[in-house]
Design a protein around this motif. Structure first.
Motif, short mmCIF file in Angstrom:
data_model
loop_
_atom_site.label_atom_id
_atom_site.label_comp_id
_atom_site.label_asym_id
_atom_site.label_seq_id
_atom_site.Cartn_x
_atom_site.Cartn_y
_atom_site.Cartn_z
N GLN A 69 36.72 35.41 -8.59
CA GLN A 69 35.07 35.56 -8.13
C GLN A 69 34.88 36.46 -7.17
N THR B 298 37.85 37.73 -4.69
CA THR B 298 39.12 38.09 -5.52
C THR B 298 38.50 39.55 -6.31
N PHE C 254 39.44 43.09 -7.97
CA PHE C 254 40.30 43.97 -8.48
C PHE C 254 39.73 45.22 -8.54
N SER C 255 38.40 45.51 -8.95
CA SER C 255 37.74 46.80 -9.04
C SER C 255 36.22 46.25 -8.93
N THR D 47 35.33 43.46 -11.64
CA THR D 47 36.60 42.62 -12.29
C THR D 47 37.21 42.12 -11.30
N SER D 48 37.67 40.86 -11.60
CA SER D 48 38.52 39.95 -10.50
C SER D 48 39.97 40.14 -10.62
N SER D 49 40.19 40.49 -11.72
CA SER D 49 41.76 40.61 -12.06
C SER D 49 42.11 41.83 -12.86
N ARG D 50 43.49 42.18 -12.96
CA ARG D 50 43.89 43.37 -13.53
C ARG D 50 43.49 43.20 -14.96
N PHE D 51 43.68 42.00 -15.79
CA PHE D 51 43.57 41.80 -17.21
C PHE D 51 42.14 41.21 -17.59
N GLY D 52 41.51 40.88 -16.58
CA GLY D 52 40.34 40.20 -16.61
C GLY D 52 38.89 41.10 -17.21
N SER E 271 35.29 42.80 -16.98
CA SER E 271 34.21 43.01 -16.00
C SER E 271 33.04 42.22 -16.10
#
Length: 121
Positions: A1, A27, A29-30, A100-105, A107
């Motif tokens: 989040q 959290t 990521f980007s 984006t909260s995680s590398r593979f999540g 947006s």
């Protein structure tokens, strides 16, 4: 989040200036595009300005020349410098981030709680 917290709103006389800030935390990521929106009483939320992670900027026509959006990617912070404020700028100003909260999540859009800007005549 991703959590967005705005600050810097307040009461100012017409012709004055305010600087809004929005700090993103959680959290992350980007942080892709970030922007400011506003909503006046009885009106729909409207775009003020947005800025991509690469620095491309888009302003609403009515804000061009008076407002300046910027971001500090190292601090995950978005700014809005507002000059020559008018009573019609009175609204709640919201920070938005497409993040984006995680590398593979995926947006998604996130919103702050808003900060009140009141411009007196």
């Amino acid at each position: 989040q991703v959590h967005l917290v705005e600050s810097g709103g307040g009461l100012v006389q017409a012709g004055g200036s305010l600087r809004l800030s929005c700090v993103a935390s959680g959290t992350i990521f980007s942080l892709n595009s970030m922007g400011w929106y506003r909503q006046a009483p009885g009106k729909q939320r409207e775009l003020v300005a947005d800025i991509t992670s690469g620095g491309s900027i888009n302003y609403s026509d009515s804000m061009k020349g008076r407002f300046t959006i910027s971001r500090d990617n190292a601090k995950n912070t978005l700014y809005l410098q507002m000059n020559s404020l008018k009573p019609e700028d009175t609204a709640v100003y919201y920070c938005n981030a497409y993040a984006t909260s995680s590398r593979f999540g995926a947006s998604r859009n996130y919103w702050g709680q808003g900060t009140q800007v009141t411009v007196s005549s």
